[in-house]
Design an enzyme around this catalytic site. Structure first.
Site, PDB file in Angstrom:
ATOM      1  N   HIS A   1       6.645  -0.596   2.456  1.00 48.25           N
ATOM      2  CA  HIS A   1       7.528  -1.044   3.528  1.00 48.25           C
ATOM      3  C   HIS A   1       8.963  -0.733   3.135  1.00 48.25           C
ATOM      4  O   HIS A   1       9.240  -0.309   2.010  1.00 48.25           O
ATOM      5  CB  HIS A   1       7.341  -2.537   3.842  1.00 48.25           C
ATOM      6  CG  HIS A   1       7.654  -3.445   2.697  1.00 48.25           C
ATOM      7  ND1 HIS A   1       7.393  -4.791   2.704  1.00 48.25           N
ATOM      8  CD2 HIS A   1       8.209  -3.203   1.479  1.00 48.25           C
ATOM      9  CE1 HIS A   1       7.763  -5.335   1.567  1.00 48.25           C
ATOM     10  NE2 HIS A   1       8.268  -4.389   0.805  1.00 48.25           N
TER      11      HIS A   1
ATOM     12  N   SER B   1       4.787  -3.041  -1.972  1.00 53.69           N
ATOM     13  CA  SER B   1       6.240  -2.935  -1.996  1.00 53.69           C
ATOM     14  C   SER B   1       6.684  -1.967  -3.094  1.00 53.69           C
ATOM     15  O   SER B   1       6.230  -0.822  -3.149  1.00 53.69           O
ATOM     16  CB  SER B   1       6.843  -4.328  -2.197  1.00 53.69           C
ATOM     17  OG  SER B   1       8.250  -4.286  -2.081  1.00 53.69           O
TER      18      SER B   1
END
Length: 287
Positions: A179, A154
């Site tokens: 993401h 992330s």
């Protein structure tokens, strides 16, 4: 036998003590207890105060400095900080960001010619806190070498890829994941519209950052971050997030793989149609 008399509202009642109980003496006949300290107690107190004053005077500044250094030597993080090593080992929030930013600024002010090694083992966290660390990495004059441990997922992957190019590494067993940003929307309709706009702006910012340090196109990054995109260290090198894999004392460098390879036959460059398998070597260089 003496008797004890109690006067209650002008009436006198005579109480006879029980034969088995001793008679109580009046208060005036009791011995007087002195609360003043005795000579031995005063002497002991003076000896104790003298000892404490001697001890206080004996602890000099040099000894205090020595004790402080001993404590710092046992402080592992303090020792690593002196070696210009900084860790991110938890979820990234404002507290973690403040600690990392302060260490980066301190090390850069001490010596901007030496590298700072930033080890990352985090599943991500707050985007605003991550952007604070990311901006300071690009702000400091020192080269910041980022190293992935365990997982850099992330927003932690943004910090990993935001290090100095050529000095972004990973351990062989690490995992990397990118993401799109997460977010929840609630409240009045006007607020929901503004929050949705902010989420789209955050996504555009993340796509732009990943595209900048990886060399991938905006469209390719937008396509990849629609779902959790996990990568091994080799795949992270091919994507352009890191530059090498650390294997003991060696660093295995690889070149990122481009999105697409343009055929030389379609470029229309001069020289098309050459015999590529025949080397063009001057006669004077053939031995």
């Amino acid at each position: 036998m003496e008797s004890l008399s109690l006067s209650l509202s002008s009436t006198t009642t005579t109480l006879s003590p029980h034969p088995s109980l001793p008679l109580l003496k009046p208060f005036s006949s009791l011995p007087t207890i002195s609360l003043k300290p005795t000579r031995s107690a005063r002497a002991f107190r003076s000896i104790g105060s003298n000892k404490s004053s001697v001890r206080a005077s004996a602890v000099t500044e040099a000894e205090m400095e020595h004790q402080r250094r001993v404590v710092e030597e046992w402080d592992v993080m303090g020792m690593l900080l002196r070696e210009r090593i900084v860790f991110i080992g938890s979820e990234i929030d404002d507290f973690v960001a403040d600690a990392v930013v302060s260490k980066l600024l301190l090390l850069d002010s001490q010596d901007s010619r030496k590298d700072i090694r930033l080890f990352i083992n985090s599943t991500g966290g707050s985007l605003s806190a991550t952007m604070a660390i990311f901006d300071v990495i690009n702000l400091v004059r020192s080269d910041v070498s980022t190293i992935a441990l365990g997982i850099a997922a992330s927003t932690a992957a943004l910090i990993l890829g935001g290090g100095t190019k050529g000095k972004r590494f990973s351990m062989p067993s690490s995992r990397i994941m990118i993401h799109q940003p997460f977010g929840g929307i609630s409240g009045p309709v006007a607020s929901v519209e503004r929050q949705a706009k902010e989420l789209f702006n955050n996504k555009k910012m993340v796509v732009r950052i990943i595209s900048a340090f990886s060399g991938r196109s905006i469209g390719q990054v937008e396509k990849d971050i629609k779902r959790d995109y996990y990568m091994s260290p080799v795949e992270g090198i091919e994507y352009g997030i890191i530059d090498g894999i650390i294997d003991r004392d060696n660093i295995i460098p690889l070149m990122p793989v481009p999105d697409s390879v343009i055929s030389t036959q379609a470029t229309g460059r001069p020289g098309y149609g050459k015999k590529f398998f025949v080397p063009e070597i001057p006669d004077d260089e053939i031995y």
